[in-house]
Design an enzyme around this catalytic site. Structure first.
Site, PDB file in Angstrom:
ATOM      1  N   GLY A 299      -2.206   6.422   0.646  1.00 44.05           N
ATOM      2  CA  GLY A 299      -2.584   7.584  -0.167  1.00 44.05           C
ATOM      3  C   GLY A 299      -1.337   8.334  -0.588  1.00 44.05           C
TER       4      GLY A 299
ATOM      5  N   SER B 202       3.284   4.430   3.101  1.00 43.74           N
ATOM      6  CA  SER B 202       3.496   4.008   1.718  1.00 43.74           C
ATOM      7  C   SER B 202       2.255   4.353   0.907  1.00 43.74           C
ATOM      8  CB  SER B 202       3.734   2.503   1.668  1.00 43.74           C
ATOM      9  OG  SER B 202       2.518   1.839   1.927  1.00 43.74           O
ATOM     10  N   LYS B 203       2.319   4.025  -0.372  1.00 40.87           N
ATOM     11  CA  LYS B 203       1.224   4.318  -1.306  1.00 40.87           C
ATOM     12  C   LYS B 203      -0.132   3.845  -0.795  1.00 40.87           C
ATOM     13  CE  LYS B 203       3.038   6.558  -4.594  1.00 40.87           C
ATOM     14  NZ  LYS B 203       2.690   7.932  -4.273  1.00 40.87           N
ATOM     15  N   ARG B 204      -0.101   2.757  -0.018  1.00 41.54           N
ATOM     16  CA  ARG B 204      -1.367   2.230   0.501  1.00 41.54           C
ATOM     17  C   ARG B 204      -2.112   3.292   1.325  1.00 41.54           C
ATOM     18  NH1 ARG B 204      -1.158  -1.124   4.381  1.00 41.54           N
ATOM     19  NH2 ARG B 204       1.042  -0.798   4.796  1.00 41.54           N
TER      20      ARG B 204
END
Ligand code: GLU
Length: 486
Positions: free
Chosen positions: A254, A250-252
Site C-alpha cells: 500500500g 514496498s508498494k505491494r
C-alpha cells in the site's frame, strides 16, 4: 553532536527514509545537537528539484525542522552536493597526489567482461586493477587522446577494516572483498561513497545514522577517511522497515511515501510516533513515571530517545497500529484543526465548495459525530455523508420506508426522540445512548426504529444546530410523513 539526513532527491520520501530522518532528529533534539539536511543530488539524471521540494515539505509536515540546510544555509554549506563539486575535485586531487587514488581508463565493455568472468568463476565481482599501476606518461597519453577517466580509490590489500556501529557493535570487512572503487565518475561527478565522506567530514558530522543498506559502503568510507586524514564519525545502521509479512516495505503493502500517508488523512504526529517505534522501544524513566505508554509526542520521544535502545532486527510497519495512533491523535487534536484538515476531503466529495469561515465552523460542529469512529481524516466525509445525501422526501417516497413510517410505532419513536435529545449537539456516543433510550421506551427496533430516526433529519442546507434540534426534526418528519409529531 552533529547529525545529518542526506536524502537523494530522486522521488518521494519513503517512510523508511523518514524514519531515518526522525531518528537523527530525535537524537539531535534530545542531546542539544544540530540536525543538518543535506541534499545528495549528484545523480544528475535522476535528481529533480520537484523531489527536493517535496522531501523538504514532507519533513516539515512531520515536524522535523533542521538547523542547517539548503534553504536556510548554515556555517558548513553549501548543503546541496551539486554546489560542492569544487570540493570533491580538490580532495580527489589530494588523494591522487598522496597515492591513494588513480585514473582509470577501462572501458565499460571491459569492466562488464570482468564482472561476468568473476561471476562465472563464483567470485564476488570487483575491479581487476588494470589501471592501478599505469605509469604517469601512460596516463598522460590517455588524457592527451581526449579520454575521460574515472578516479578510483586504491584499496589497501588484505587488511581488515573494522568500525564500531552503535546499533550492531563492531563490524569488520576484509579489503579482499572490496575492489578499487570509483570516487569520481568520468563526467566529473563524485560517487556516493566519496562525496558522503568529504561532506560528513567538512560538515563535522559526529554521528552517521542511516539505513543498513549502507553498511557495506561503510568500510569503503572508513578507508577514505583514513586516506584523507579525517577521524571517522560514529556509525549507526538501522534495520530496514518491513511490511507485516516481513518483506521490505514496498508498494505491494500500500502507501509507502510520506506524502501518500498525508494525502490519505493521517496526522503527522501519528505517522511520526508510529515510525519512531519501528525498531526503537522507549524505556520508561523516572520522569515518565514508569509509563509504558506508546503514544508519545515528538518532544517526549526526543527526551527519551537513545541509540542503545534501537534494535538490530528488522522492524515491522503495522498499518493497524498507525490507524490506532491516528484515531488517538485525531481525538486529541482541536476540532478547528481537524475541520481545516478535513476541508479538502469534503471539497473532493462536493459537500463544501469553498474555504470560508462559515464552512469551517459548520464542519467543526459536525465532526464530533465522526471523529472517534474513523481511522483517517479522509474517511470523515463518508461518515457524515448522510447530512448531505439524506433526503427525507426521497426516503419517504420509497414504499418500504413509507410503510414503516406509517406504522403507529414510528410516531412513538419520533415523540420519544424529541424528548430524549436534550442538548443542541450530539456526538456519536450521546446519539447512541439517545437511540437506545428511544428503543427501550418504545419497544421498536430495527427498521421500525431507524427509519423514523433517520426521517427526523432535516434537509442538508440547515445548520448543524438545527439538524440536531430534536423538536425541529420531529416537526420536519411530521410534515413530510403527514403524521402528527409531538
Ligand atoms: N543519499 C543517501 C541515501 O539516500 C544517503 C546515505 C547516507 O546517509 O549516507 O541513501
Amino acid at each position: 553532536m552533529r547529525v545529518r539526513f542526506a536524502p537523494s532527491p530522486t522521488g518521494q520520501l519513503h517512510v523508511g527514509n523518514a524514519r531515518t530522518a526522525l531518528f537523527n532528529w530525535l537524537l539531535a533534539r534530545g542531546h542539544d545537537g544540530t540536525f543538518i539536511l543535506r541534499i545528495e543530488d549528484t545523480d544528475v539524471e535522476r535528481s529533480t528539484k520537484e523531489s527536493e521540494a517535496s522531501i523538504l515539505e514532507d519533513l516539515r509536515w512531520l515536524g522535523l525542522e533542521w538547523d542547517e540546510g539548503p534553504d536556510i544555509g548554515g556555517g558548513h554549506g553549501p548543503y546541496r552536493q551539486s554546489e560542492r563539486l569544487h570540493l570533491y575535485t580538490s580532495y580527489a586531487n589530494e588523494l591522487k597526489a598522496g597515492g591513494h587514488a588513480y585514473c582509470c581508463f577501462c572501458s565499460p565493455q571491459k569492466l562488464e567482461a570482468e564482472r561476468k568472468a568473476d561471476l562465472a568463476a563464483g567470485r564476488p565481482p570487483r575491479y581487476h586493477g588494470t589501471c592501478r599501476s599505469l605509469a604517469p606518461h601512460d596516463v598522460q597519453h590517455h588524457l592527451d587522446a581526449g579520454e575521460k577517466p574515472v578516479i578510483r580509490f586504491k584499496v589497501p590489500e588484505h587488511i581488515d577494516v573494522t568500525f564500531r556501529d552503535l546499533v550492531r557493535g563492531d563490524v569488520t570487512f576484509n579489503t579482499d572483498v572490496i575492489g578499487d572503487f570509483v570516487l569520481v565518475r568520468s563526467d566529473g561527478h563524485p560517487a556516493y561513497n566519496f562525496a558522503v565522506v568529504v561532506d560528513d567530514a567538512l560538515m563535522e558530522v559526529t554521528h552517521v545514522i542511516r539505513g543498513e543498506d549502507h553498511i557495506s559502503n561503510t568500510p569503503r568510507q572508513v578507508l577514505i577517511y583514513r586516506a584523507l586524514g579525517f577521524a571517522p564519525p560514529e556509525f549507526a545502521h538501522l534495520a530496514l522497515v518491513m511490511g507485516p509479512d516481513h518483506t521490505p516495505l514496498s508498494k505491494r503493502h500500500g502507501a509507502t511515501s510520506v506524502s501518500e500517508f498525508r494525502e490519505r488523512g493521517y496526522l503527522p504526529e501519528a505517522l511520526g510516533n508510529c515510525l519512531a517505534l519501528i525498531g526503537w522501544s522507549p524505556r520508561s524513566d523516572a520522569a515518565s513515571a514508569g509509563a509504558a505508554d506508546e503514544l508519545l509526542p515528538l518532544g517526549e520521544m526526543a527526551r527519551r530517545f537513545s541509540l542503545e535502545h534501537v534494535g538490530h532486527s528488522a522492524g515491522i510497519f503495522d498499518p493497524e497500529k498507525l490507524a490506532w495512533m491516528n484515531r488517538h491523535y485525531m481525538k486529541a487534536a482541536s476540532s478547528s484543526r481537524i475541520a481545516a484538515e478535513s476541508l479538502r476531503f469534503f471539497q473532493a466529495r462536493g459537500f463544501v465548495r469553498r474555504r470560508t469561515d462559515a464552512a469551517l465552523g459548520y464542519l467543526e460542529s459536525i465532526l464530533p459525530m465522526a471523529v472517534g469512529s474513523v481511522d483517517r481524516i479522509e474517511e470523515i466525509p463518508e461518515r457524515l455523508a448522510f447530512l448531505w445525501s439524506y433526503d427525507a422526501a426521497v426516503a419517504l417516497a420509497r414504499p418500504d420506508v413509507a410503510h414503516v413510517l406509517h406504522e403507529p410505532g414510528a410516531r412513538d419513536v419520533i415523540a420519544a426522540l424529541a424528548t430524549a435529545i436534550a442538548g443542541p449537539l450530539l456526538d456519536r456516543d450521546a446519539f447512541r445512548s439517545v437511540a437506545s433510550r428511544v428503543k427501550e421506551q418504545t419497544g421498536q427496533k430495527g427498521k421500525a426504529l431507524f427509519h423514523p430516526i433517520r426521517g427526523a433529519h432535516l434537509p442538508p442546507d440547515t445548520t448543524v444546530a438545527r439538524i440536531m434540534s430534536a423538536a425541529e426534526r420531529a416537526r420536519a418528519f411530521a410534515a413530510v410523513a403527514g403524521t402528527q409529531g409531538s
